[in-house]
Write a protein that holds these residues in place. Structure first.
Motif, PDB file in Angstrom:
ATOM      1  N   VAL A 130      52.972-121.442   2.721  1.00 26.98           N
ATOM      2  CA  VAL A 130      53.588-121.212   1.407  1.00 26.98           C
ATOM      3  C   VAL A 130      53.821-122.541   0.704  1.00 26.98           C
ATOM      4  O   VAL A 130      53.586-122.677  -0.502  1.00 26.98           O
ATOM      5  CB  VAL A 130      54.918-120.445   1.564  1.00 26.98           C
ATOM      6  N   LYS A 131      54.256-123.548   1.446  1.00 26.02           N
ATOM      7  CA  LYS A 131      54.489-124.877   0.869  1.00 26.02           C
ATOM      8  C   LYS A 131      53.176-125.457   0.334  1.00 26.02           C
ATOM      9  O   LYS A 131      53.131-126.021  -0.768  1.00 26.02           O
ATOM     10  CB  LYS A 131      55.087-125.813   1.913  1.00 26.02           C
ATOM     11  N   GLU A 135      52.026-126.444  -3.649  1.00 26.55           N
ATOM     12  CA  GLU A 135      51.567-127.772  -4.043  1.00 26.55           C
ATOM     13  C   GLU A 135      50.129-127.783  -4.554  1.00 26.55           C
ATOM     14  O   GLU A 135      49.762-128.645  -5.351  1.00 26.55           O
ATOM     15  CB  GLU A 135      51.725-128.728  -2.862  1.00 26.55           C
ATOM     16  N   THR A 136      49.312-126.847  -4.067  1.00 25.51           N
ATOM     17  CA  THR A 136      47.903-126.821  -4.472  1.00 25.51           C
ATOM     18  C   THR A 136      47.622-125.794  -5.563  1.00 25.51           C
ATOM     19  O   THR A 136      46.574-125.849  -6.218  1.00 25.51           O
ATOM     20  CB  THR A 136      47.003-126.503  -3.267  1.00 25.51           C
ATOM     21  N   GLY A 137      48.554-124.861  -5.727  1.00 21.55           N
ATOM     22  CA  GLY A 137      48.336-123.804  -6.708  1.00 21.55           C
ATOM     23  C   GLY A 137      47.456-122.684  -6.198  1.00 21.55           C
ATOM     24  O   GLY A 137      47.109-121.761  -6.949  1.00 21.55           O
ATOM     25  N   LEU A 138      47.084-122.735  -4.905  1.00 22.45           N
ATOM     26  CA  LEU A 138      46.257-121.698  -4.299  1.00 22.45           C
ATOM     27  C   LEU A 138      47.139-120.746  -3.507  1.00 22.45           C
ATOM     28  O   LEU A 138      47.819-121.160  -2.561  1.00 22.45           O
ATOM     29  CB  LEU A 138      45.210-122.327  -3.379  1.00 22.45           C
ATOM     30  N   ALA A 139      47.137-119.485  -3.875  1.00 18.49           N
ATOM     31  CA  ALA A 139      47.997-118.502  -3.216  1.00 18.49           C
ATOM     32  C   ALA A 139      47.570-118.300  -1.769  1.00 18.49           C
ATOM     33  O   ALA A 139      46.387-118.078  -1.493  1.00 18.49           O
ATOM     34  CB  ALA A 139      47.944-117.179  -3.961  1.00 18.49           C
ATOM     35  N   PRO A 140      48.515-118.379  -0.822  1.00 14.14           N
ATOM     36  CA  PRO A 140      48.172-118.153   0.586  1.00 14.14           C
ATOM     37  C   PRO A 140      47.850-116.686   0.839  1.00 14.14           C
ATOM     38  O   PRO A 140      48.341-115.807   0.117  1.00 14.14           O
ATOM     39  CB  PRO A 140      49.452-118.567   1.328  1.00 14.14           C
ATOM     40  N   LYS A 141      47.009-116.411   1.832  1.00 10.61           N
ATOM     41  CA  LYS A 141      46.643-115.037   2.155  1.00 10.61           C
ATOM     42  C   LYS A 141      47.735-114.421   3.023  1.00 10.61           C
ATOM     43  O   LYS A 141      47.572-114.217   4.231  1.00 10.61           O
ATOM     44  CB  LYS A 141      45.293-115.005   2.876  1.00 10.61           C
ATOM     45  N   LEU A 142      48.862-114.151   2.387  1.00 12.72           N
ATOM     46  CA  LEU A 142      50.023-113.578   3.063  1.00 12.72           C
ATOM     47  C   LEU A 142      50.560-112.436   2.217  1.00 12.72           C
ATOM     48  O   LEU A 142      50.306-112.361   1.013  1.00 12.72           O
ATOM     49  CB  LEU A 142      51.115-114.640   3.246  1.00 12.72           C
ATOM     50  N   HIS A 143      51.333-111.568   2.850  1.00 13.42           N
ATOM     51  CA  HIS A 143      51.955-110.473   2.114  1.00 13.42           C
ATOM     52  C   HIS A 143      52.917-111.058   1.076  1.00 13.42           C
ATOM     53  O   HIS A 143      53.673-111.992   1.374  1.00 13.42           O
ATOM     54  CB  HIS A 143      52.722-109.566   3.087  1.00 13.42           C
ATOM     55  N   PRO A 144      52.908-110.531  -0.160  1.00 10.09           N
ATOM     56  CA  PRO A 144      53.783-111.056  -1.210  1.00 10.09           C
ATOM     57  C   PRO A 144      55.253-111.117  -0.819  1.00 10.09           C
ATOM     58  O   PRO A 144      55.971-112.039  -1.214  1.00 10.09           O
ATOM     59  CB  PRO A 144      53.555-110.069  -2.366  1.00 10.09           C
TER      60      PRO A 144
END
Length: 197
Positions: A130-131, A135-144
């Protein structure tokens, strides 16, 4: 090597994949245990593989090495447990009192110390994802929901802190698995250390 994503698998196909992953780790997993594992942690392949690795460490000394439904129940619980989020937040805030309270609630609910240690590692990895996403602006592949619960902590925790925590967690995990310290004692010492900075 990295675990490929098979998060779209469901039902029997997902259970078969779990069986294959367990076999690659050197153990078998009974059908009821596969179902229990999916119920507890969902269908995410990364999380499932992480849980299988933890369960394998506990089952490898059995003859034959086998992951049972009882073992899954003892060592695994859902990632959305509110006390686990509270524990992670307290550690990030360096709030020893809140960390002890969250840990006490987890233990009082019947969760096994080794399971809590494993899920704490998972939460720290998730926090790092998530961190990185912030910082990168790329959403992690995790549940919202999981992402939202980690946003506050991700905004304040330092990368150096996460790295230090991983090293300490690995050290305690090794001591537990080699019989040098009891899991419950290791967990309490670990939480005390991490909440102190």
């Amino acid at each position: 090597q990295p675990v490929e994503s098979f998060d779209s698998l469901k039902g029997m196909a997902l259970e078969q994949w779990i069986g294959e992953q367990a076999q690659s780790l050197g153990v078998t997993i009974e059908p009821a245990a596969r179902t229990a594992l999916i119920t507890a942690v969902g269908s995410g392949s990364w999380r499932l593989h992480s849980e299988l690795a933890k369960l394998t460490a506990a089952a490898v000394n059995q003859n034959p090495p086998r992951i049972t439904a009882l073992l899954v129940k003892e060592l695994t619980f859902t990632t959305t447990n509110p006390s686990l989020f509270a524990l992670t937040d307290a550690l990030v805030a360096q709030n020893a009192r809140a960390a002890r309270l969250a840990l006490a609630k987890l233990l009082a609910s019947g969760e096994a110390p080794l399971g809590i240690m494993g899920l704490l590692v998972y939460h720290l990895r998730t926090l790092a994802l998530v961190k990185d996403g912030r910082e990168t602006g790329l959403a992690p592949k995790l549940h919202p929901f999981v992402v939202s619960k980690h946003q506050s902590a991700a905004a304040t925790v330092a990368w150096s802190t996460l790295a230090d925590w991983y090293e300490r967690l690995a050290a305690y995990d090794w001591q537990v698995k080699t019989g040098k310290i009891e899991a419950g004692i290791a967990l309490e010492l670990m939480v005390h250390e991490l909440s102190q900075g």
